[in-house]
Design a protein around this motif. Structure first.
Motif, PDB file in Angstrom:
ATOM      1  N   SER A  73       0.931  12.330 -13.582  1.00  0.00           N
ATOM      2  CA  SER A  73       2.024  13.245 -13.262  1.00  0.00           C
ATOM      3  C   SER A  73       1.479  14.623 -12.903  1.00  0.00           C
ATOM      4  N   VAL A  74       2.208  15.307 -12.038  1.00  0.00           N
ATOM      5  CA  VAL A  74       1.909  16.691 -11.682  1.00  0.00           C
ATOM      6  C   VAL A  74       2.841  17.590 -12.486  1.00  0.00           C
ATOM      7  N   SER A  75       2.305  18.672 -13.028  1.00  0.00           N
ATOM      8  CA  SER A  75       3.136  19.624 -13.764  1.00  0.00           C
ATOM      9  C   SER A  75       2.913  21.024 -13.211  1.00  0.00           C
ATOM     10  N   PHE A  76       3.900  21.866 -13.381  1.00  0.00           N
ATOM     11  CA  PHE A  76       3.855  23.245 -12.886  1.00  0.00           C
ATOM     12  C   PHE A  76       3.807  24.213 -14.054  1.00  0.00           C
TER      13      PHE A  76
ATOM     14  N   GLY B 217       2.266  30.628  -8.993  1.00  0.00           N
ATOM     15  CA  GLY B 217       2.299  29.529  -9.955  1.00  0.00           C
ATOM     16  C   GLY B 217       1.036  28.702  -9.896  1.00  0.00           C
ATOM     17  N   SER B 218       0.990  27.652 -10.715  1.00  0.00           N
ATOM     18  CA  SER B 218      -0.177  26.778 -10.765  1.00  0.00           C
ATOM     19  C   SER B 218       0.276  25.333 -10.965  1.00  0.00           C
ATOM     20  N   LEU B 219      -0.435  24.392 -10.341  1.00  0.00           N
ATOM     21  CA  LEU B 219      -0.137  22.970 -10.465  1.00  0.00           C
ATOM     22  C   LEU B 219      -1.321  22.247 -11.085  1.00  0.00           C
ATOM     23  N   SER B 220      -1.050  21.241 -11.896  1.00  0.00           N
ATOM     24  CA  SER B 220      -2.138  20.440 -12.470  1.00  0.00           C
ATOM     25  C   SER B 220      -1.727  18.973 -12.481  1.00  0.00           C
TER      26      SER B 220
ATOM     27  N   ASP C  79       0.852  -1.193   0.000  1.00  0.00           N
ATOM     28  CA  ASP C  79       0.000   0.000   0.000  1.00  0.00           C
ATOM     29  C   ASP C  79       0.888   1.244   0.000  1.00  0.00           C
ATOM     30  N   VAL C  80       0.273   2.382  -0.279  1.00  0.00           N
ATOM     31  CA  VAL C  80       1.013   3.641  -0.384  1.00  0.00           C
ATOM     32  C   VAL C  80       0.136   4.784   0.082  1.00  0.00           C
ATOM     33  N   ASN C  81       0.742   5.811   0.643  1.00  0.00           N
ATOM     34  CA  ASN C  81       0.020   7.057   0.939  1.00  0.00           C
ATOM     35  C   ASN C  81       0.888   8.231   0.530  1.00  0.00           C
ATOM     36  N   ASP C  82       0.271   9.362   0.322  1.00  0.00           N
ATOM     37  CA  ASP C  82       0.967  10.546  -0.168  1.00  0.00           C
ATOM     38  C   ASP C  82       0.445  11.785   0.533  1.00  0.00           C
ATOM     39  N   TRP C  83       1.194  12.864   0.474  1.00  0.00           N
ATOM     40  CA  TRP C  83       0.764  14.127   1.073  1.00  0.00           C
ATOM     41  C   TRP C  83       1.527  15.289   0.432  1.00  0.00           C
ATOM     42  N   SER C  84       0.920  16.457   0.486  1.00  0.00           N
ATOM     43  CA  SER C  84       1.544  17.679  -0.008  1.00  0.00           C
ATOM     44  C   SER C  84       0.806  18.868   0.582  1.00  0.00           C
ATOM     45  N   ASN C  85       1.546  19.817   1.150  1.00  0.00           N
ATOM     46  CA  ASN C  85       0.924  21.000   1.732  1.00  0.00           C
ATOM     47  C   ASN C  85       1.931  22.137   1.781  1.00  0.00           C
ATOM     48  N   ILE C  86       1.442  23.358   1.760  1.00  0.00           N
ATOM     49  CA  ILE C  86       2.313  24.536   1.863  1.00  0.00           C
ATOM     50  C   ILE C  86       1.492  25.718   2.358  1.00  0.00           C
ATOM     51  N   SER C  87       2.094  26.523   3.217  1.00  0.00           N
ATOM     52  CA  SER C  87       1.444  27.754   3.673  1.00  0.00           C
ATOM     53  C   SER C  87       1.572  28.806   2.574  1.00  0.00           C
TER      54      SER C  87
ATOM     55  N   ALA D  57      -0.667  23.060  -3.526  1.00  0.00           N
ATOM     56  CA  ALA D  57      -0.030  21.750  -3.402  1.00  0.00           C
ATOM     57  C   ALA D  57      -0.914  20.664  -4.004  1.00  0.00           C
ATOM     58  N   LYS D  58      -0.286  19.632  -4.552  1.00  0.00           N
ATOM     59  CA  LYS D  58      -1.006  18.469  -5.088  1.00  0.00           C
ATOM     60  C   LYS D  58      -0.202  17.210  -4.801  1.00  0.00           C
ATOM     61  N   SER D  59      -0.894  16.105  -4.553  1.00  0.00           N
ATOM     62  CA  SER D  59      -0.193  14.826  -4.389  1.00  0.00           C
ATOM     63  C   SER D  59      -1.123  13.688  -4.786  1.00  0.00           C
ATOM     64  N   GLU D  60      -0.568  12.715  -5.493  1.00  0.00           N
ATOM     65  CA  GLU D  60      -1.295  11.512  -5.900  1.00  0.00           C
ATOM     66  C   GLU D  60      -0.326  10.337  -5.824  1.00  0.00           C
TER      67      GLU D  60
END
Length: 314
Positions: free
Chosen positions: A294-297, A284-287, A245-253, A257-260
């Motif tokens: 994949s995440v791109s900036f 900036g922007s994330l998608s 199994d796997v888990n992910d996280w992403s955060n910023i003040s 942020a994005k995570s998958e």
């Protein structure tokens, strides 16, 4: 009859010239009005109440530590030359003016990761950004002000100097510390190598093993600003993996942020996951692209993106 036609032609020409002259006058008036109505910090000060010129000790410590970080990584490329307290925002109009000021294309901003100097840029917003990137940056800054700046927030000007002269940025703060500044908040400090931990545990006949990798973003004054990462765990007996199994996280003040993540192999000789992580500052922007996983900036803000696979063996 010819004289009559000629007279009509002359009147038509005079009408066009008259309309053209009026149009030119109106355009000139519009330009003058635009110049006259340009918002300045003087307009913001009218929407504030007077406060002490001495900033809170927490804020001063953050300014001092930020200056140390700038000197460590950028040497003498940019230096803090002083501050000038404007006041405490007391009206909604003051918030709207703040929103317009920090996103104005003539305002200065810094972006990039101090620990990766190739990403660092400093200049006027309108010089660093163009087209959609400019729109993304300005919208992000305005949204940040809407969410973070309230009546009762203090504001000051930070005076900067570099090889091209001096410039100022607006810095918003309260007794707890700095909230935002286009240089202090636009830059991040982030080790591009990331941090790794792993461990084995045994329960009865099934053994588990996990691997964790993450990246931490810090404010210039050293405290943590955000983090992104993933952790994969495999369960096995002998040399055979029975599950994963796997888990992910992403955060910023004050950013995005994005995570998958997903398991791509959960049994057999090893377990494997795929991860897509990203964080960035407001400009900036994330998608996330589900088909490519994949995440791109996009834009020009400070950012970190990591897409990849991780295999874990018993």
């Amino acid at each position: 009859m010819k004289k009559l036609v000629t007279a009509f032609k002359l009147m038509a020409v005079l009408s066009v010239l008259s309309l053209s002259s009026c149009s030119d006058e109106n355009n000139e008036i519009s330009k003058q009005e635009a110049v006259q109505t340009k918002i300045t910090t003087a307009d913001l000060q009218k929407e504030t109440t007077s406060i002490s010129q001495a900033v809170p000790s927490t804020v001063q410590a953050q300014l001092d530590e930020s200056q140390k970080s700038l000197e460590k990584y950028l040497k003498s490329d940019i230096q803090m030359a002083g501050v000038k307290v404007i006041g405490q925002i007391s009206t909604q109009k003051g918030i709207e003016i703040s929103k317009s000021l920090i996103s104005d294309k003539d305002q200065f901003i810094a972006v990039g990761n101090l620990m990766d100097l190739s990403t660092v840029k400093l200049g006027r917003i309108g010089d660093l950004y163009a087209g959609d990137d400019l729109s993304i940056a300005q919208t992000g800054l305005k949204e940040m002000v809407t969410e973070e700046i309230k009546t009762g927030t203090n504001v000051m000007e930070v005076i900067w100097s570099n090889k091209n002269g001096k410039f100022t940025t607006l810095c918003f703060y309260n007794d707890s510390g700095i909230i935002w500044d286009n240089v202090l908040g636009g830059l991040i400090m982030m080790d591009t190598r990331g941090t790794v931990e792993n461990s084995n545990t045994a329960a009865a006949k099934v053994v588990s093993k996990w691997y964790k990798e993450w990246w931490t973003a810090n404010w210039l004054w050293g405290s943590k600003r955000g983090e992104m990462g993933y952790q994969i765990t495999i369960y096995y007996t002998g040399s055979s993996v029975s599950n994963a199994d796997v888990n992910d996280w992403s955060n910023i003040s004050l950013g995005k942020a994005k995570s998958e993540s997903k398991i791509t192999k959960k049994t057999g000789a090893y377990g494997q996951c795929q991860y897509a992580l990203g964080l960035c500052t407001p400009t900036g922007s994330l998608s996330f692209n589900a088909s490519k996983f994949s995440v791109s900036f996009s834009g020009l803000g400070s950012n970190m993106v990591s897409n990849g696979y991780k295999s874990l063996y018993p």
